[in-house]
Design an enzyme around this catalytic site. Structure first.
Site, PDB file in Angstrom:
ATOM      1  N   CYS A 129      83.989 105.630  -4.955  1.00  0.00           N
ATOM      2  CA  CYS A 129      83.739 104.987  -6.254  1.00  0.00           C
ATOM      3  C   CYS A 129      83.936 103.481  -6.118  1.00  0.00           C
ATOM      4  O   CYS A 129      83.056 102.705  -6.482  1.00  0.00           O
ATOM      5  CB  CYS A 129      84.667 105.556  -7.317  1.00  0.00           C
ATOM      6  SG  CYS A 129      84.372 107.297  -7.675  1.00  0.00           S
ATOM      7  N   SER A 154      81.011 103.495  -9.647  1.00  0.00           N
ATOM      8  CA  SER A 154      81.264 104.460 -10.710  1.00  0.00           C
ATOM      9  C   SER A 154      82.706 104.303 -11.159  1.00  0.00           C
ATOM     10  O   SER A 154      83.614 104.291 -10.326  1.00  0.00           O
ATOM     11  CB  SER A 154      81.015 105.884 -10.210  1.00  0.00           C
ATOM     12  OG  SER A 154      81.339 106.840 -11.192  1.00  0.00           O
ATOM     13  N   ASP A 160      85.661 105.556 -14.000  1.00  0.00           N
ATOM     14  CA  ASP A 160      86.302 106.299 -15.079  1.00  0.00           C
ATOM     15  C   ASP A 160      87.270 105.321 -15.754  1.00  0.00           C
ATOM     16  O   ASP A 160      88.361 105.064 -15.253  1.00  0.00           O
ATOM     17  CB  ASP A 160      87.031 107.502 -14.481  1.00  0.00           C
ATOM     18  CG  ASP A 160      87.889 108.277 -15.465  1.00  0.00           C
ATOM     19  OD1 ASP A 160      88.101 107.795 -16.591  1.00  0.00           O
ATOM     20  OD2 ASP A 160      88.367 109.364 -15.097  1.00  0.00           O
ATOM     21  N   ALA A 211      87.972 114.675 -14.628  1.00  0.00           N
ATOM     22  CA  ALA A 211      86.649 115.270 -14.434  1.00  0.00           C
ATOM     23  C   ALA A 211      86.416 115.431 -12.937  1.00  0.00           C
ATOM     24  O   ALA A 211      86.483 114.465 -12.186  1.00  0.00           O
ATOM     25  CB  ALA A 211      85.570 114.393 -15.049  1.00  0.00           C
TER      26      ALA A 211
END
Length: 264
Positions: free
Chosen positions: A146, A167, A169, A263
């Site tokens: 990520c 990415s 979160d 997740a």
């Protein structure tokens, strides 16, 4: 950490509903940047308590080139458990790419050692870069990187770093990522006899998971507190010789922690 709360609000206000790999669903924006002056305090979120043990041990684990969760378990860190196989292995994730990127002729490149050498011997280079995004090994990784690519920059005796995170979160992961790379900048700066400069965070798909909304609104209702200060108690012989007990965070007075599901 006002910038972090402003990012949360931006995702809530401007985010697009998207599906994702985990099947959870997100609100997402694309392309966002935050800058933290590390001389003004250590950028650790104060509107909820962050688990410092996990942040520090994970970075030390990366720097050892380790990709098995045994070390993390020995130190009561469980943040990688969901992705490990039955033997605790994660495949060629961050530590492998940072310390032993494989070349076609069978050699391995230690990107972290290379960066240290560049900072000491050629600090004006525009190639002081570490990448975890090894296209040839992505399918062997338990989780694709990520936080994928970071670059160091030296000016006026100060060390800065910019991270590209493909990415993010925002609720669970981002506070860890900011603190981890800020810690790395402090360690690198100490080893290279530099002051710390800025940590610049750049996000690609920057998202809030749909099952984090209640927690997100709770966090936004809290007033940020003063940033703590990082103290490094000694200067080890090398970047790879730091221990958990070398670090102390002074003046960290956060609001209570907020639990949320990961997740996977």
């Amino acid at each position: 950490m006002k910038q972090y709360l402003e990012l949360i609000q931006k995702v809530l206000d401007e985010g697009t509903q998207k599906n994702d790999r985990t099947g959870t669903g997100t609100l997402s924006i694309f392309g966002h940047q935050m800058r933290f002056n590390l001389l003004e305090g250590f950028p650790l979120v104060t509107t909820k308590r962050c688990h410092l043990r996990s942040i520090i041990h994970e970075l030390l684990w990366f720097l050892q080139g380790d990709t098995n969760i045994a070390y993390l378990h020995e130190n009561n860190v469980t943040i990688w458990d969901e992705w490990a196989d039955e033997n605790g292995d994660l495949g060629p994730v961050y530590g492998k790419q940072w310390r032993a990127w494989p070349t076609p002729d069978g050699r391995h490149i230690d990107q972290i050692a290379t960066v240290l050498s560049q900072l000491k011997n050629d600090p004006d280079s525009r190639r002081i870069i570490v990448s975890a995004w090894n296209v040839g090994e992505l399918d062997k990784m338990a989780l694709a990187p990520c936080h994928a690519f970071f670059q160091f920059y030296v000016a006026d005796g100060k060390l800065s770093c910019q991270l590209y995170q493909r990415s993010c979160d925002v609720f669970l992961g981002l506070p860890f990522n900011i603190a981890s790379y800020a810690l790395l900048v402090h360690m690198m700066a100490q080893q290279c006899d530099l002051d710390v400069g800025d940590f610049v965070w750049t996000g690609g798909d920057t998202h809030l998971y749909s099952n984090h909304m209640e927690q997100t609104h709770l966090q936004l209702s809290r007033e940020p507190r003063a940033l703590p200060k990082l103290v490094i108690k000694r200067k080890p012989d090398s970047l790879f010789d730091y221990r958990f007990d070398d670090f102390e965070i002074e003046g960290y007075d956060p609001h209570p922690g907020i639990k949320a599901p990961v997740a996977i």
